[in-house]
Motif scaffolding. Sequence first.
Motif, PDB file in Angstrom:
ATOM      1  N   SER A   8       1.122  -1.070  -0.032  1.00  0.00           N
ATOM      2  CA  SER A   8      -0.061  -0.015  -0.063  1.00  0.00           C
ATOM      3  C   SER A   8       0.846   1.121  -0.027  1.00  0.00           C
ATOM      4  O   SER A   8       0.581   2.321  -0.578  1.00  0.00           O
ATOM      5  N   TYR A  10       3.884   1.464  -1.129  1.00  0.00           N
ATOM      6  CA  TYR A  10       4.521   1.837  -2.548  1.00  0.00           C
ATOM      7  C   TYR A  10       3.737   2.286  -3.411  1.00  0.00           C
ATOM      8  O   TYR A  10       3.928   2.990  -4.242  1.00  0.00           O
ATOM      9  N   ALA A  11       2.399   1.749  -3.595  1.00  0.00           N
ATOM     10  CA  ALA A  11       1.254   2.062  -4.458  1.00  0.00           C
ATOM     11  C   ALA A  11       0.878   3.725  -4.193  1.00  0.00           C
ATOM     12  O   ALA A  11       0.852   4.354  -5.340  1.00  0.00           O
ATOM     13  N   HIS A  12       0.750   3.924  -2.936  1.00  0.00           N
ATOM     14  CA  HIS A  12       0.795   5.284  -2.697  1.00  0.00           C
ATOM     15  C   HIS A  12       1.636   6.550  -3.276  1.00  0.00           C
ATOM     16  O   HIS A  12       1.475   7.413  -3.675  1.00  0.00           O
ATOM     17  N   TYR A  15       1.604   6.538  -6.892  1.00  0.00           N
ATOM     18  CA  TYR A  15       0.441   7.359  -7.329  1.00  0.00           C
ATOM     19  C   TYR A  15       1.064   8.818  -7.134  1.00  0.00           C
ATOM     20  O   TYR A  15       0.298   9.427  -8.062  1.00  0.00           O
ATOM     21  N   GLU A  23      -0.865   3.359 -12.508  1.00  0.00           N
ATOM     22  CA  GLU A  23      -1.149   1.910 -12.804  1.00  0.00           C
ATOM     23  C   GLU A  23      -0.465   1.272 -13.931  1.00  0.00           C
ATOM     24  O   GLU A  23      -0.072   0.093 -13.851  1.00  0.00           O
ATOM     25  N   ALA A  26       3.316   0.320 -12.874  1.00  0.00           N
ATOM     26  CA  ALA A  26       3.264  -0.884 -12.148  1.00  0.00           C
ATOM     27  C   ALA A  26       3.233  -1.995 -13.070  1.00  0.00           C
ATOM     28  O   ALA A  26       3.875  -2.800 -13.087  1.00  0.00           O
ATOM     29  N   TRP A  45       5.050  -6.330  -8.020  1.00  0.00           N
ATOM     30  CA  TRP A  45       4.576  -5.181  -8.776  1.00  0.00           C
ATOM     31  C   TRP A  45       3.077  -5.460  -9.238  1.00  0.00           C
ATOM     32  O   TRP A  45       2.456  -4.453  -9.337  1.00  0.00           O
ATOM     33  N   ILE A  48       1.123  -4.222  -6.335  1.00  0.00           N
ATOM     34  CA  ILE A  48       1.198  -2.888  -6.106  1.00  0.00           C
ATOM     35  C   ILE A  48       0.284  -2.439  -7.257  1.00  0.00           C
ATOM     36  O   ILE A  48      -0.364  -1.531  -6.985  1.00  0.00           O
ATOM     37  N   GLN A  49       0.115  -2.873  -8.561  1.00  0.00           N
ATOM     38  CA  GLN A  49      -0.689  -2.436  -9.566  1.00  0.00           C
ATOM     39  C   GLN A  49      -2.098  -2.551  -8.837  1.00  0.00           C
ATOM     40  O   GLN A  49      -3.068  -1.862  -9.259  1.00  0.00           O
ATOM     41  N   SER A  51      -3.390  -2.759  -5.847  1.00  0.00           N
ATOM     42  CA  SER A  51      -3.552  -1.591  -4.965  1.00  0.00           C
ATOM     43  C   SER A  51      -4.009  -0.334  -5.433  1.00  0.00           C
ATOM     44  O   SER A  51      -4.719   0.246  -5.120  1.00  0.00           O
ATOM     45  N   ILE A  52      -3.270  -0.176  -6.589  1.00  0.00           N
ATOM     46  CA  ILE A  52      -3.403   1.115  -7.366  1.00  0.00           C
ATOM     47  C   ILE A  52      -4.894   1.070  -7.939  1.00  0.00           C
ATOM     48  O   ILE A  52      -5.489   2.157  -7.909  1.00  0.00           O
TER      49      ILE A  52
END
Length: 61
Positions: A8, A10-12, A15, A23, A26, A45, A48-49, A51-52
């Motif tokens: 989360s 890393y995703a934030h 973004y 997105e 990732a 990854w 992470i994608q 999560s985005i």
Amino acid sequence: MLSPVKVSEYAHALYRSLGPQAEAEAARRARNCEQSGETKDAAEWRRIQQSITQMRGPRES
């Protein structure tokens, strides 16, 4: 394997830095890892994608 909290984070961060392109970035990194045989990194990854994708919510049509 990254914890759900780290995924989360890393995703934030991605973004915040790339906005709507996060997105796709990732996904690109996941594909690059898959092509290089780095399956564990590719899986991270993809998480992470995902999560985005969830963070962005449903797309309007």
